[in-house]
Write a protein that holds these residues in place. Structure first.
Motif, short mmCIF file in Angstrom:
data_model
loop_
_atom_site.label_atom_id
_atom_site.label_comp_id
_atom_site.label_asym_id
_atom_site.label_seq_id
_atom_site.Cartn_x
_atom_site.Cartn_y
_atom_site.Cartn_z
N THR A 18 -7.72 -2.10 6.48
CA THR A 18 -7.45 -1.02 5.70
C THR A 18 -8.93 -0.35 5.23
N SER A 59 -8.91 4.40 -3.03
CA SER A 59 -7.57 3.69 -3.02
C SER A 59 -7.63 2.45 -2.51
N SER A 60 -8.45 2.15 -1.28
CA SER A 60 -8.61 0.87 -0.66
C SER A 60 -9.55 0.19 -1.46
N LEU A 83 -10.52 3.07 6.45
CA LEU A 83 -10.62 4.26 5.49
C LEU A 83 -12.10 4.45 4.92
N THR A 132 -7.72 -1.27 -4.25
CA THR A 132 -6.61 -2.30 -4.09
C THR A 132 -6.97 -3.59 -3.62
N SER A 139 -9.37 9.32 -3.66
CA SER A 139 -9.53 9.52 -2.29
C SER A 139 -9.14 8.08 -1.58
N ALA A 140 -9.04 8.32 0.02
CA ALA A 140 -8.22 7.22 0.71
C ALA A 140 -9.28 5.92 0.30
N LEU A 185 1.87 1.85 -3.50
CA LEU A 185 0.91 2.22 -4.21
C LEU A 185 0.64 3.80 -4.16
N PRO A 227 -8.52 5.17 -8.12
CA PRO A 227 -7.83 5.12 -6.70
C PRO A 227 -7.12 6.28 -6.10
N GLN A 228 -7.04 7.33 -7.02
CA GLN A 228 -6.23 8.51 -6.84
C GLN A 228 -6.98 9.55 -6.14
N LEU A 285 1.59 5.11 -7.60
CA LEU A 285 0.53 5.38 -8.28
C LEU A 285 -0.31 6.41 -7.60
N ASP A 286 0.33 7.33 -6.75
CA ASP A 286 -0.24 8.37 -6.29
C ASP A 286 -1.71 7.88 -5.49
N MET A 287 -1.76 7.10 -4.72
CA MET A 287 -3.04 6.74 -3.97
C MET A 287 -2.84 7.43 -2.69
N HIS A 288 -4.00 7.19 -1.75
CA HIS A 288 -4.19 7.95 -0.65
C HIS A 288 -4.50 6.88 0.87
N PHE A 289 -3.62 5.90 0.86
CA PHE A 289 -3.79 5.11 2.00
C PHE A 289 -3.30 6.06 3.21
N MET A 328 0.87 -1.22 0.15
CA MET A 328 0.00 -0.12 -0.09
C MET A 328 0.90 1.36 -0.02
N LEU A 388 -5.90 -6.08 4.10
CA LEU A 388 -6.40 -5.04 3.03
C LEU A 388 -7.79 -4.75 3.55
#
Lengths: 663, 194, 121
Positions: free
Chosen positions: B35, B126-127, B39, B130, B122-123, A260, B119-120, A264-268, A257, B32
């Motif tokens: 998470t 993204s989750s 989130l 993924t 917001s969180a 990523l 996925p870029q 890939l500019d994600m936001h975890f 994560m 995962l």
């Protein structure tokens, strides 16, 4: 146009990335020089084929174990060099800048990462490979090819973590790389990426090895060796690999994560867009705490064997030892928040985890008492392995006590992230894991080489290490108590702490003398080996690995022994059964395979190419790994046969050699 | 042990080893899932599950994957009985269903990304991406494995090792469907509640 | 020639897969129906869906994966995996919930709800 082509081929790699400041450049150059020298040597002595056939493609766990240890020792030397630089900087303090801040941060990050992942994990896998199959009366591990893959993934990770010395830079975010610092915004360079992929790739190797040894111990024990008849070391390995199997996936997911987020500019774990950096801390420690037990349980196992052997007594309280190991394994999944008491979980959360942390100290205490009771009324022989054990007791106990201090959340608010913490965990890891490794090395060395290490030099090494260790780390407890924060490259001289830092620096120097003695001991012992040849059982030991010759043949046992009690070999020696000529059978052993090193190579290029954003190379590497796996897995003839006649011949030769030695 | 006994023991080791790998994969997915749960509200002012998920579409996906888990079971039974044509047939059906599932998932992703909800954003996204994509990648690996098995089976007849390997593929496929139960329930059904 | 590797190969096996399949479809549709038609309020619905998921998990474990029959190490490793999964998921949720409150990472509504639940305010 030309620039675009360059960017497409080389990603974000530029010539500037090869430029480093003097110390780093020197380190990088010496590393490359050593590599080149090794290659020249191999060419000059015409040993490439030998290397390929006998070592690099071997699926013999004894060979793989030695390779793990070689990598670990090299990494230990690098980690120690890093430590010396850090200490030197703190001794010099504001008087001189040996390392600028950025460099200092890269070095402590590298020091921790290397010591845990490439020394700690490497050493335990090396020892597992060398000892476990023989100790359970087996010829091999459950999945020999997977074993090779695991090693080469480990080696790939090792290359990746050393690459920053040559090209690029390393992470400045510590050995665990917390976001937001390790995120894209605050660490846009390649450092954290190197860190991620070195750990991710070797981590997969670790996990696969965990499964391998679990199935080996469960399924491949000699007939008659029930679980409660296994040596304690084997039990400790079983528990350690259980932890590996179930904790490492958390690391894989978390590093994934973070990757990523960065790639890939994600936001975890970002501060914006709904991310939660604290979730990273939570997950990484859910892995991180089991990790330290992964490292230390095998050390406990090693000491159990050594104490029993050198006290000439069976281990005291076998059942409670086993129960303690199992309890520690389960409990280690219930304490992880104690690594971030101060992050703001509040009273409820902190209380639960504080209590669980205190609870987990109990089974370890049981083990310490059992070791001491084993010595009681035994005929204790203080050879070097036993000295390391005594050093462990002194060091680890101090570390354990300070750990229980920190398990009280209120107290931890004072100690968290101070030098007190640093002293604590070094006490545990050096006193526990490292001393365990040194003890294992001096104990099992004769088994794999057929000659002993020089006792005197070993004793010198031990004394310099233990004195040096306490001189180096006791000042840190005091400093931490007084409020010294960790990971700082200088402290204001007006605090009056400089004296303690200097003492700590002297301690490190003393340790260096210890290391010198260790290296000298190896060289000297090899030189004098002809005078120190031993039989299969130089210590009059208790467990099955001592039944094989020193060094053992590829197949370990010509005839798999049948076990009836604990301390199987001791029992065999006592019962003095007449050795009839055994009936030899054909033995099937795994053929060599180059697929392991190929997978490792492409895993390494995959990691490096993702770091530098060379996507085309990443894709090719990935596909190459997949294809290699498919080719290997569809091969239906992985074994070769060693005929009974050949086995008989080999055994006869070994017997003759033994007679020569003992004459 | 005789050579034959050794070979049986090897198959047992492989089965246990693979099962354990699946157990470790459960922990990977757990991290995962955890998470995603933590989130779930991190939408950064953007859309959440309720706004984005196409429930009937997901239901069809789920039924398709479930059916494929059933058909691979039939393939396994046929293989143990030595029925080559039936085995290949059911594997082919399973493969087709699996490809359809994956295709539907990719379509879902493309629609979301096309609308700017990649996925870029917001969180939460993204989750979501993924977790679901990790499952999807496992499915893709399973399909690749299935293709290799089918090709080998088509070219020659069963050996004991082939039957065992197919059983392991079956375990893998069933496991992936079980993970999907939880994705369907926790991500789509619960995560899609207003 | 049928290579006999599996000792238990009998028609009972087909039933196993058929029952597993039918029950799984039924539970899937049931959960879907409950949620899409909002049969219960949100909190209760979450538990119902979780319960149905667990049922389907057990059904597939028994009828597709044949867990429990024979190898006790499969059961043991499954149990440990389950334990770790629960600890990681429940533990993370509990910890992060408290962290988010204390570190002001919640919306005002969520904070009010937290205070109601945990601090009797």
């Amino acid at each position: 146009m030309f620039e675009d082509i360059l960017k497409a081929i080389f990603g974000r790699l530029t010539l500037e990335d090869f430029v480093h400041e003097p110390i780093m450049a020197g380190a990088g150059l010496s590393m490359v020089a050593a590599l080149v020298l090794a290659m020249i040597g191999l060419t000059f002595f015409k040993r490439w084929k030998w290397l390929w056939r006998n070592w690099l493609t071997s699926l013999d766990p004894k060979k793989i174990g030695v390779m793990y240890l070689i990598v670990s020792v090299i990494m230990l030397l690098r980690g120690l060099a890093d430590a010396m630089l850090l200490r030197a900087q703190q001794v010099l303090n504001t008087n001189a800048e040996l390392l600028n801040s950025d460099h200092f941060q890269q070095i402590f990050s590298a020091h921790g990462s290397i010591m845990i992942f490439f020394v700690g994990m490497g050493v335990i896998f090396g020892i597992f490979n060398l000892i476990v199959p023989q100790q359970i009366g087996s010829r091999d591990v459950a999945f020999p090819f997977l074993n090779s893959v695991s090693f080469w993934l480990f080696a790939a990770g090792m290359i990746l973590i050393n690459m920053p010395m040559v090209v690029g830079e390393f992470s400045t975010a510590g050995w665990l790389a917390y976001p937001p610092l390790s995120g894209l915004e605050y660490s846009p360079g390649v450092g954290v990426d190197y860190w991620i992929w070195a750990l991710q790739i070797s981590g997969i190797g670790s996990m696969l090895s965990g499964i391998n040894f679990f199935v080996t111990i469960i399924k491949m024990r000699a007939p008659g060796m029930s679980l409660m008849k296994m040596p304690i070391f084997t039990w400790s390995v079983l528990m350690s690999v259980t932890l590996i199997m179930f904790a490492f996936p958390i690391l894989t997911a978390t590093l994934g994560m973070l990757a990523l987020d960065r790639t890939l500019d994600m936001h975890f774990f970002t501060s914006m867009a709904g991310g939660n950096p604290m979730m990273y801390v939570n997950l990484i420690w859910a892995w991180g705490h089991p990790e330290v037990y992964i490292l230390v349980l095998p050390a406990f196992g090693i000491f159990s064997e050594i104490v029993a052997t050198f006290s000439k007594k069976r281990i005291f309280g076998y059942t409670s030892m086993v129960i303690a190991l199992v309890a520690i394994t389960i409990l280690s999944f219930t304490v992880w928040l104690h690594h971030f008491f101060t992050m703001g979980g509040g009273a409820d959360v902190n209380t639960f985890f504080g209590i669980m942390t205190m609870v987990i100290a109990i089974p370890t205490g049981v083990k310490v008492f059992n070791w001491i009771f084993t010595m009681y009324r035994g005929r204790v022989d203080f050879k070097t392995p036993m000295l390391w054990f005594m050093g462990f007791i002194a060091t680890f106990t101090v570390g354990g006590l300070t750990g229980v201090m920190m398990s009280v959340p209120a107290l931890d608010f004072q100690f968290h992230n101070s030098l007190f913490l640093v002293a604590h965990f070094h006490n545990m890891i050096v006193g526990g894991v490292l001393f365990g490794a040194f003890a294992a090395f001096s104990y099992w060395f004769p088994k794999f080489t057929g000659f002993t290490l020089n006792e005197t030099l070993g004793k010198f090494a031990f004394w310099f290490w233990i004195v040096g260790f306490f001189v180096a780390f006791l000042p840190l407890y005091i400093l931490g108590f007084m409020g010294a924060v960790r990971r700082l490259d200088h402290y204001d001289p007006s605090l009056g702490w400089q004296g303690l830092f200097i003492v700590a620096g002297i301690g490190v120097a003393i340790i260096c003398v210890g290391v010198f003695f260790q290296l000298f001991q190896i060289a000297y012992s090899i030189w004098k080996r002809k005078e120190n040849m031993v039989s299969n059982d130089p210590w009059d030991a208790r467990t099955l690995e001592w039944a094989t010759t020193s060094p053992p043949p590829e197949y370990n046992f010509a005839v798999i022994p049948t076990v009836t009690t604990r301390d199987a070999y001791w029992e065999m020696k006592q019962s003095n059964t007449k050795q009839e000529i055994p009936e030899y059978k054909d033995i099937w052993l795994p053929k060599n395979s180059g697929a392991g090193i190929i997978i490792g190579l492409f895993a390494m290029t995959f990691g490096a190419s993702v770091v530098w954003h060379m996507w085309w190379l990443a894709a090719i590497s990935f596909v190459a790994v997949v294809i290699t796996i498919i080719i290997k897995l569809t091969d239906d003839e992985p074994d070769y046969k060693l005929s009974a006649a050949k086995v008989a011949k080999h055994e006869l030769q070994a017997k003759l050699k033994l007679q020569e030695k003992t004459v | 042990m005789t050579r034959a006994e050794e070979e049986v023991a090897t198959q047992e080791k492989k089965t246990l080893g693979f099962w354990i790998y699946l157990m470790t994969d459960c922990v990977l997915f757990a991290a995962l899932f955890a998470t995603f749960a933590v989130l779930r509200n991190g939408t950064a002012g953007g859309p959440g599950g309720a706004e984005l998920f196409d429930m009937p579409f997901v239901l069809v996906e789920t039924i398709i994957l479930l059916t494929s888990s059933f058909t691979i079971g039939l393939a396994l039974l046929a293989s143990v009985r030595g029925l080559k044509k039936q085995t290949l047939g059911w594997l082919f059906v399973t493969f087709g269903l699996g490809v359809t599932f994956l295709g539907m998932e990719l379509y879902e992703f493309m629609v979301l990304i096309g609308e700017g909800h990649g996925p870029q954003q917001s969180a939460f996204l993204s989750s979501y991406f993924t977790l679901v994509a990790t499952h999807g990648i496992h499915i893709a690996i399973g399909l690749l494995w299935m293709a290799v098995v089918m090709v080998r089976l088509w070219r020659r007849n069963f050996k004991k090792t082939d039957i065992n390997r197919l059983a392991l593929l079956g375990l893998f496929w069933h496991f992936l469907d079980i993970i999907w139960i939880f994705i369907f329930s926790f991500v789509y059904l619960i995560g899609g509640m207003a | 020639m049928s290579p006999k590797l599996d000792h238990h190969h009998s028609p009972v096996k087909y039933i196993s897969y058929i029952v597993g399949y039918v029950v799984s479809i039924a539970t899937t549709l049931l959960a879907y129906f409950f949620v899409v038609n909002k049969v219960w309020p949100k909190e209760a619905l979450i538990f119902v869906v979780m319960g149905i998921a667990v049922v389907q998990l057990l059904v597939q474990l028994v009828f597709f994966l044949h867990l429990g029959r024979g190898n006790r190490w499969k059961v043991a490793t499954f149990a440990f995996a389950l334990l770790v999964v629960l600890i990681v998921v429940v533990g993370s949720l509990w910890i992060m919930h408290h962290l988010d409150y204390n570190m002001m990472n919640m919306s005002p509504d969520q904070m009010t709800q937290y205070m109601n639940e945990n601090e009797g305010i």
